[in-house]
Scaffold this active site. Structure first.
Site, short mmCIF file in Angstrom:
data_model
loop_
_atom_site.label_atom_id
_atom_site.label_comp_id
_atom_site.label_asym_id
_atom_site.label_seq_id
_atom_site.Cartn_x
_atom_site.Cartn_y
_atom_site.Cartn_z
N SER A 211 -42.54 -10.16 13.34
CA SER A 211 -42.43 -11.49 13.94
C SER A 211 -42.32 -11.30 15.44
O SER A 211 -41.93 -10.22 15.93
CB SER A 211 -41.18 -12.20 13.41
OG SER A 211 -40.89 -13.35 14.20
N TYR A 226 -31.98 -11.76 11.21
CA TYR A 226 -33.44 -11.84 11.05
C TYR A 226 -34.14 -11.16 12.22
O TYR A 226 -35.07 -10.36 12.03
CB TYR A 226 -33.87 -13.30 10.97
CG TYR A 226 -35.38 -13.48 10.89
CD1 TYR A 226 -36.05 -13.37 9.68
CD2 TYR A 226 -36.14 -13.76 12.04
CE1 TYR A 226 -37.42 -13.53 9.60
CE2 TYR A 226 -37.51 -13.92 11.97
CZ TYR A 226 -38.15 -13.81 10.76
OH TYR A 226 -39.51 -13.96 10.69
N LYS A 230 -36.58 -7.83 11.89
CA LYS A 230 -37.98 -7.77 12.30
C LYS A 230 -38.21 -6.71 13.38
O LYS A 230 -39.27 -6.07 13.42
CB LYS A 230 -38.44 -9.15 12.81
CG LYS A 230 -38.56 -10.18 11.69
CD LYS A 230 -39.49 -9.69 10.57
CE LYS A 230 -39.70 -10.71 9.47
NZ LYS A 230 -40.60 -10.22 8.40
#
Length: 322
Positions: A211, A226, A230
């Protein structure tokens, strides 16, 4: 200096350059052919018809490649499958947590691929495979099924992932562990099993979906685990790319920005201010459509990127630039 004095100081050959140039006579334009000639019109139409035929660099073709995509029953993973089918792939494994959903996605993909096409459903070997990517055993079993079905695997995309928004103080540990088990460990298990099967056949391509959050800190929503996960996936791809480079297995990262998947559209329908914020922070002034990733995923999975490993492609509308 006055023009007359300037003229006297220059030699005759130079003075001639100061004179206004004569306007050349334009010869009449003669038609090379009669536009009313039927034979000429037919020739031009024939050329135009040939020019309209889609031409693609052969290395971008996914024909004769066996592909596997995790998290592919819906969302971006499903979009990657569509891109592969549109690029010529006919052997594809759709891997997701619930096998019935993966099988349904496979049926829908075949049906869509045959619309306005000379292809028949029987031309495609698309299967749905149930798999919990957070389980090493489950991933191994999924790859065993794929190898039993196709005998090889050429391009693998680790797309399965989740995102949750809790502040750091409020983030429950069990939710953090689950996120890392799926987003990080799942990507690693998928890449490792892919390489184990690719190396004996001479190599292949692995794409880990990270991402833009691997490079920046998203605002205004809090999502520290998160973002860190990533970032781990991005560096994992670089590390595996180096480790397996001489064994023929390439590992690269695709990092999307804010994408308007069905789930995201549903969430933003109830929070238009968040959508406006994300769009205002993106230089291109909009969120991405899932199909905006099609070219990048085909490039990374195909032979077009054969001298590329350990790299990242960001498709984020310029978000990470500023």
């Amino acid at each position: 200096m006055a023009p007359s004095l300037l003229a006297r100081t220059l030699p005759a050959t130079s003075r001639t350059l100061l004179r206004a140039p004569r306007t050349p006579r334009t010869p009449p334009v003669q038609a090379r052919f009669n536009s009313d000639d039927a034979a000429v019109k037919a020739k031009l139409n024939s050329i135009a018809a040939k020019a309209r035929v889609v031409k693609t660099l052969p290395d971008f073709s996914m024909a004769n490649k066996v592909c596997l995509v995790t998290g592919a029953a819906r969302g971006l993973g499903n979009e990657f499958c569509r891109a592969f089918i549109q690029s010529g792939c006919t052997s594809l494994a759709i891997v997701d947590l619930k096998e019935e959903e993966a099988e349904h996605a496979a049926e829908e993909l075949i049906k869509a691929a045959c619309v306005d096409s000379e292809m028949e459903p029987s031309d495609y070997r698309v299967i749905g495979v149930g798999c919990d990517v957070s389980s090493e055993l489950s991933v191994q079993q999924a790859f065993r099924r794929v190898m039993d079905t196709y005998g090889r695997v050429d391009s693998v995309v680790a797309s399965a992932g989740i995102v949750e928004n809790y502040s750091a103080f409020d983030y429950p540990f069990d939710r953090i562990k689950r996120l890392y088990d799926i987003n990080v460990h799942g990507a690693f298990f998928t890449a490792r099993e892919a390489a184990r099967n690719m190396i004996p056949q001479g190599g292949g391509s692995v794409v880990l979906v990270a991402s833009m959050s691997a490079n920046i800190v998203n605002i205004p929503q809090p999502q520290t685990p998160y973002n860190a996960a990533k970032a781990a996936v991005k560096h994992m791809a670089a590390s595996l790319g180096v480790e397996w480079a001489k064994k023929g297995v390439r590992v690269n990262t695709l990092s999307p920005g804010y994408m308007l998947t069905k789930l995201t559209r549903t969430i933003l329908a109830h929070d238009q201010e968040l959508k406006k914020t994300w769009e205002s922070l993106t230089p291109m002034g909009r969120m991405g459509e899932p199909e905006d990733l099609a070219g990048a995923i085909v490039f990374l999975a195909s032979d077009a990127s054969r001298f590329m490993t350990g790299a990242e492609i960001r498709v984020d509308g310029g978000y990470c630039i500023i």
